[in-house]
Design a protein around this motif. Structure first.
Motif, PDB file in Angstrom:
ATOM      1  N   LEU A  35       0.884  -1.194  -0.097  1.00  0.00           N
ATOM      2  CA  LEU A  35       0.083  -0.099  -0.011  1.00  0.00           C
ATOM      3  C   LEU A  35       0.892   1.265  -0.143  1.00  0.00           C
ATOM      4  O   LEU A  35       0.349   2.230  -0.585  1.00  0.00           O
ATOM      5  N   PRO A  36       2.001   1.354   0.633  1.00  0.00           N
ATOM      6  CA  PRO A  36       2.798   2.446   0.629  1.00  0.00           C
ATOM      7  C   PRO A  36       3.065   2.923  -0.740  1.00  0.00           C
ATOM      8  O   PRO A  36       3.202   3.878  -1.313  1.00  0.00           O
ATOM      9  N   LYS A  37       3.687   1.776  -1.398  1.00  0.00           N
ATOM     10  CA  LYS A  37       4.080   1.928  -2.764  1.00  0.00           C
ATOM     11  C   LYS A  37       2.981   2.216  -3.701  1.00  0.00           C
ATOM     12  O   LYS A  37       3.102   3.287  -4.563  1.00  0.00           O
ATOM     13  N   LEU A  38       1.869   1.830  -3.647  1.00  0.00           N
ATOM     14  CA  LEU A  38       0.685   2.205  -4.518  1.00  0.00           C
ATOM     15  C   LEU A  38       0.254   3.561  -4.123  1.00  0.00           C
ATOM     16  O   LEU A  38       0.028   4.519  -4.936  1.00  0.00           O
ATOM     17  N   LEU A  39       0.138   3.991  -2.888  1.00  0.00           N
ATOM     18  CA  LEU A  39      -0.522   5.335  -2.505  1.00  0.00           C
ATOM     19  C   LEU A  39       0.498   6.411  -2.684  1.00  0.00           C
ATOM     20  O   LEU A  39       0.103   7.674  -2.738  1.00  0.00           O
ATOM     21  N   HIS A  40       1.984   6.252  -2.775  1.00  0.00           N
ATOM     22  CA  HIS A  40       2.631   7.060  -2.879  1.00  0.00           C
ATOM     23  C   HIS A  40       3.693   7.029  -4.047  1.00  0.00           C
ATOM     24  O   HIS A  40       4.705   6.964  -3.923  1.00  0.00           O
ATOM     25  N   TYR A  41       2.998   6.653  -5.343  1.00  0.00           N
ATOM     26  CA  TYR A  41       3.684   6.179  -6.283  1.00  0.00           C
ATOM     27  C   TYR A  41       4.821   6.995  -6.694  1.00  0.00           C
ATOM     28  O   TYR A  41       5.879   6.736  -7.087  1.00  0.00           O
ATOM     29  N   SER A  42       4.395   8.436  -6.935  1.00  0.00           N
ATOM     30  CA  SER A  42       5.247   9.304  -7.399  1.00  0.00           C
ATOM     31  C   SER A  42       6.631   9.488  -6.600  1.00  0.00           C
ATOM     32  O   SER A  42       7.555   9.624  -7.049  1.00  0.00           O
ATOM     33  N   THR A  43       6.480   9.151  -5.336  1.00  0.00           N
ATOM     34  CA  THR A  43       7.687   9.280  -4.466  1.00  0.00           C
ATOM     35  C   THR A  43       8.641   8.159  -4.515  1.00  0.00           C
ATOM     36  O   THR A  43       9.838   8.297  -4.497  1.00  0.00           O
ATOM     37  N   GLU A  44       7.692   6.950  -4.597  1.00  0.00           N
ATOM     38  CA  GLU A  44       8.315   5.703  -4.641  1.00  0.00           C
ATOM     39  C   GLU A  44       9.261   5.547  -5.907  1.00  0.00           C
ATOM     40  O   GLU A  44      10.231   4.925  -5.905  1.00  0.00           O
ATOM     41  N   VAL A  45       8.896   5.960  -6.917  1.00  0.00           N
ATOM     42  CA  VAL A  45       9.404   5.771  -8.515  1.00  0.00           C
ATOM     43  C   VAL A  45      10.528   6.656  -8.398  1.00  0.00           C
ATOM     44  O   VAL A  45      11.547   5.994  -9.178  1.00  0.00           O
ATOM     45  N   GLN A  46      10.780   7.579  -7.677  1.00  0.00           N
ATOM     46  CA  GLN A  46      11.988   8.282  -7.646  1.00  0.00           C
ATOM     47  C   GLN A  46      13.233   7.460  -6.535  1.00  0.00           C
ATOM     48  O   GLN A  46      14.209   7.878  -6.757  1.00  0.00           O
ATOM     49  N   ASN A  47      12.604   6.875  -5.767  1.00  0.00           N
ATOM     50  CA  ASN A  47      13.555   5.974  -4.814  1.00  0.00           C
ATOM     51  C   ASN A  47      13.717   4.679  -5.046  1.00  0.00           C
ATOM     52  O   ASN A  47      14.697   3.751  -4.464  1.00  0.00           O
ATOM     53  N   ILE A  48      13.046   4.008  -6.022  1.00  0.00           N
ATOM     54  CA  ILE A  48      13.260   2.558  -5.881  1.00  0.00           C
ATOM     55  C   ILE A  48      14.310   2.013  -6.808  1.00  0.00           C
ATOM     56  O   ILE A  48      14.728   2.735  -7.664  1.00  0.00           O
ATOM     57  N   GLU A  49      15.040   1.114  -6.139  1.00  0.00           N
ATOM     58  CA  GLU A  49      16.122   0.381  -6.932  1.00  0.00           C
ATOM     59  C   GLU A  49      15.584  -0.039  -8.334  1.00  0.00           C
ATOM     60  O   GLU A  49      14.584  -0.755  -8.386  1.00  0.00           O
ATOM     61  N   ASP A  50      16.711  -0.295  -9.136  1.00  0.00           N
ATOM     62  CA  ASP A  50      16.193  -0.775 -10.566  1.00  0.00           C
ATOM     63  C   ASP A  50      17.072  -1.791 -10.791  1.00  0.00           C
ATOM     64  O   ASP A  50      18.243  -1.541 -11.789  1.00  0.00           O
ATOM     65  N   PRO A  51      17.440  -3.104 -10.104  1.00  0.00           N
ATOM     66  CA  PRO A  51      18.741  -3.717 -10.235  1.00  0.00           C
ATOM     67  C   PRO A  51      18.851  -4.321 -11.910  1.00  0.00           C
ATOM     68  O   PRO A  51      19.722  -4.703 -12.365  1.00  0.00           O
ATOM     69  N   PHE A  52      17.685  -4.578 -12.591  1.00  0.00           N
ATOM     70  CA  PHE A  52      17.554  -5.353 -14.067  1.00  0.00           C
ATOM     71  C   PHE A  52      17.454  -4.088 -14.893  1.00  0.00           C
ATOM     72  O   PHE A  52      17.363  -4.585 -16.291  1.00  0.00           O
ATOM     73  N   HIS A  53      17.569  -2.915 -14.515  1.00  0.00           N
ATOM     74  CA  HIS A  53      17.416  -1.766 -15.522  1.00  0.00           C
ATOM     75  C   HIS A  53      16.170  -1.787 -16.469  1.00  0.00           C
ATOM     76  O   HIS A  53      16.524  -1.676 -17.721  1.00  0.00           O
ATOM     77  N   LEU A  54      15.066  -2.197 -15.790  1.00  0.00           N
ATOM     78  CA  LEU A  54      13.748  -2.126 -16.567  1.00  0.00           C
ATOM     79  C   LEU A  54      13.260  -0.828 -16.789  1.00  0.00           C
ATOM     80  O   LEU A  54      12.297  -0.532 -17.371  1.00  0.00           O
ATOM     81  N   GLY A  55      13.728   0.185 -15.789  1.00  0.00           N
ATOM     82  CA  GLY A  55      13.143   1.642 -15.925  1.00  0.00           C
ATOM     83  C   GLY A  55      12.270   1.592 -14.328  1.00  0.00           C
ATOM     84  O   GLY A  55      11.808   0.568 -14.016  1.00  0.00           O
TER      85      GLY A  55
END
Length: 138
Positions: free
Chosen positions: A32-52
């Motif tokens: 739920l935190p990822k879903l509800l705070h999508y715009s913040t989470e998208v800036q902080n998420i790790e992208d280990p497989f370089h999918l974007g």
């Protein structure tokens, strides 16, 4: 009621408790935190497989929102465990390999819970049991 009937009910109640508590915990703490705070989470998420960042976050939300809901409901339970287990393994082994067992204990415990559900299945107190055929063994 004989002892084996009690054992079966206890097993089914235990699996129900494991599914509901594990699923809701993952959903509440991570999904739920990822879903509800999508715009913040998208800036902080790790992208280990370089999918974007967007695709990586969408996949994480799938594993941490939709899959736990399926598990709680008892629908396609074993199948729904697989994305969760993959996400947990990636987080613990690829993204945070420097974490000690102490630092990663929550992730390891979730890995144990959802592996147990994968192995044991949903039990008889699941919607899977209400459907015949294809959903029965998922």
């Amino acid at each position: 009621m004989n002892a084996s009937g009690w054992d079966e009910r206890a097993r089914d109640l235990g699996l129900l408790f494991l599914r509901v508590s594990g699923g809701l915990f993952l959903l509440w703490v991570h999904g739920l935190p990822k879903l509800l705070h999508y715009s913040t989470e998208v800036q902080n998420i790790e992208d280990p497989f370089h999918l974007g960042a967007n695709l990586t976050l969408i996949l994480a939300i799938f594993a941490e929102v939709l899959c736990p809901l399926l598990i709680v409901a008892g629908v396609l339970v074993r199948l729904a465990c697989l994305p969760i287990l993959f996400l947990l393994l990636v987080a613990l082994v690829v993204v945070h390999p420097q974490w000690s067992l102490f630092e990663g204990q929550f992730g390891w415990l979730l890995l144990i819970v959802f592996t147990s559900i994968l192995i044991a299945g949903p039990g008889r107190l699941a919607l899977n049991d209400r459907f015949a055929g294809v959903l029965r063994y998922a």
